[in-house]
Design a protein around this motif. Structure first.
Motif, PDB file in Angstrom:
ATOM      1  N   CYS A 142      -2.807  16.190   4.882  1.00  0.00           N
ATOM      2  CA  CYS A 142      -1.699  16.851   5.584  1.00  0.00           C
ATOM      3  C   CYS A 142      -0.497  15.948   5.802  1.00  0.00           C
ATOM      4  O   CYS A 142       0.501  16.366   6.409  1.00  0.00           O
ATOM      5  CB  CYS A 142      -2.175  17.408   6.926  1.00  0.00           C
ATOM      6  N   CYS A 161      -8.369  11.717   9.535  1.00  0.00           N
ATOM      7  CA  CYS A 161      -7.359  12.549  10.188  1.00  0.00           C
ATOM      8  C   CYS A 161      -8.058  13.638  11.004  1.00  0.00           C
ATOM      9  O   CYS A 161      -9.072  14.188  10.582  1.00  0.00           O
ATOM     10  CB  CYS A 161      -6.455  13.184   9.140  1.00  0.00           C
ATOM     11  N   CYS A 174      -2.372  10.564   6.242  1.00  0.00           N
ATOM     12  CA  CYS A 174      -3.464  11.444   5.821  1.00  0.00           C
ATOM     13  C   CYS A 174      -3.196  11.953   4.401  1.00  0.00           C
ATOM     14  O   CYS A 174      -2.121  12.466   4.126  1.00  0.00           O
ATOM     15  CB  CYS A 174      -3.584  12.625   6.782  1.00  0.00           C
ATOM     16  N   CYS A 192      -7.204  20.218   9.682  1.00  0.00           N
ATOM     17  CA  CYS A 192      -7.249  19.228   8.597  1.00  0.00           C
ATOM     18  C   CYS A 192      -8.672  18.677   8.539  1.00  0.00           C
ATOM     19  O   CYS A 192      -9.001  17.695   9.191  1.00  0.00           O
ATOM     20  CB  CYS A 192      -6.241  18.108   8.827  1.00  0.00           C
TER      21      CYS A 192
END
Ligand SMILES: [Zn+2]
Lengths: 332, 90
Positions: free
Chosen positions: B69, B12, B66, B17
């Motif tokens: 997140c 990701c 992901c 992130c």
């Protein structure tokens, strides 16, 4: 007869929007015609791919129609695995079956290629996950020096820090004799001042791609129809390309009764030395030392206790109207 | 074509992130041929299963999520979409 020529390009305020309009949207529209003119791999790139060790996994940042995904051809299929990344969805659909051996029953006999829809300045992969990376004729489509530098940083980040290998090609201001192509001089002044302000030398231009109605459907290239000034680097026969006065290129088009569509693609044409400087700058930002792999047999001496990431510039040069640079990562 | 060898390289890249951002989780992959832990003995049977999972499974339609997140990366016609919206770019 319509005429098209390479013209200076102004970058709008938002570089992303500029690329969306003048690069991504254009390639999505011309994908199949473009692909029909792009099938012959360049020798240095083919050689680079043939020297990778078996089992290597790499990234092709800006894969286009995926013409490098089936390489090397002199080794068994699957000896290396190149994963193609591109911003144009329509080009990726073509890249998926790049090099496919389609038999009479229209069955694709090769393993479908691995492709990813993404941006070369994005980072949708694990750091250091790839053994090698190539970026061929792609970084010149990014609209600012910072974005071009970011694209190089992404290549440096995606490969193994200890042994990753990288090959980059970008379009050069200096065009070869064969194509007899030149670019407008008026943008020199503008970009010289850009160079002084740290924006990098080179020139921003639009390069027309002429798409006839015939080409919009099935992508078959018809006869003398054309022309992209870049096409001479592939196998397409130019119709009547002529250099007029040395300051701009004119491409005369032999067209059928249908009005063609002209798409202006944005390019940043690299000046001599600019690509290597871009690599140095990107490496510097990442704290990567530029230099040859240190002699491991030397255990003492100045700098021997230094630990970190390095980058060797294996070769750089000019080939067929492009600048290229080959890099090798090292770590100690 | 998303083969798992490709999926294994992805992470990701949404703004901020940066940890626990791979592997992206497939929704409903449904393949359980590999054990959860790496076995002590790497035998031919295990290698064949690994080969199958890495190179023979193609995901044509689906999505990857992901683990950090929950951003969803769709896969359509075998092509994963790793593009982000402008506000998601770091
Ligand atoms: Zn995330």
């Amino acid at each position: 007869m319509p005429k098209t020529s390479v013209t200076p390009a102004q970058i709008e305020n938002n570089p992303q929007a500029h690329e969306d309009q003048h690069v991504h949207a254009v390639y999505d529209k011309i994908a199949s015609h473009f692909s029909s003119t792009r099938y012959k791999p360049w020798p240095i790139i083919a050689h680079f791919l043939s020297t990778l060790s078996t089992g290597s996994v790499g990234l092709d940042a800006g894969t286009g129609n995926g013409k490098y995904l089936p390489l090397p051809l002199d080794r068994p299929p699957g000896s290396i695995c190149t994963i193609g990344l591109d911003r144009s969805r329509n080009l990726l659909e073509i890249a998926r079956t790049a090099g496919a051996d389609v038999d009479e029953a229209s069955t694709i006999k090769c393993m479908p290629r691995e492709v990813i829809w993404g941006d070369v300045i994005g980072k949708g992969w694990r750091d250091g996950a790839f053994d090698y990376a190539i970026s061929i004729a792609t970084i010149h489509h990014l609209a600012t020096h910072d974005r071009r530098k970011l694209a190089v940083k992404r290549l440096l980040q995606c490969v193994s820090p200890s042994r990753g290998r990288i090959l980059i090609y970008v379009w050069a201001i200096e065009q070869d004799e064969l194509s007899r192509r030149s670019v407008p001089t008026e943008s020199y002044t503008k970009n010289d001042s850009l160079a002084e302000s740290g924006m990098g030398p080179g020139r921003d231009v639009f390069v027309p791609w002429v798409l006839s109605r015939q080409n919009t459907n099935n992508g078959k290239l018809k006869g003398k129809l054309s022309k992209d000034p870049l096409a001479s680097r592939s196998n397409v026969t130019d119709s009547t390309q002529s250099c007029t006065n040395g300051t701009s290129i004119e491409v005369t088009l032999m067209l059928g009764p249908d009005e063609p569509q002209v798409f202006n693609r944005y390019y940043h044409m690299f000046a001599e030395g600019e690509l290597v400087e871009l690599v140095r700058s990107a490496a510097g930002d990442l704290g990567i030392h530029i230099g040859p792999i240190p002699d491991q047999t030397l255990s003492s001496g100045p700098g021997m206790e230094w630990k970190g990431r390095g980058l060797e510039i294996v070769q750089d040069g000019w080939e067929r109207s492009n600048y290229y640079v080959e890099l090798r990562c090292w770590e100690k | 074509m998303v083969r798992l060898i490709t999926h294994n390289l992805l992470a990701c890249h949404v703004k901020n992130c940066t940890s626990n951002n791979f592997p992206l989780a497939f929704k409903d992959l449904g393949d359980t041929s590999l054990p959860a832990e790496q076995p002590d003995m790497i035998d031919d049977e295990f290698l064949q299963k690994l080969h199958h999972v890495l190179l023979e499974i193609h995901v044509e339609e689906g999505s990857m999520v992901c683990p950090n997140c929950n951003h969803v990366y769709p896969i359509s016609n075998g092509i994963p979409n790793m593009l982000l919206a402008e506000h998601e770019i770091g």
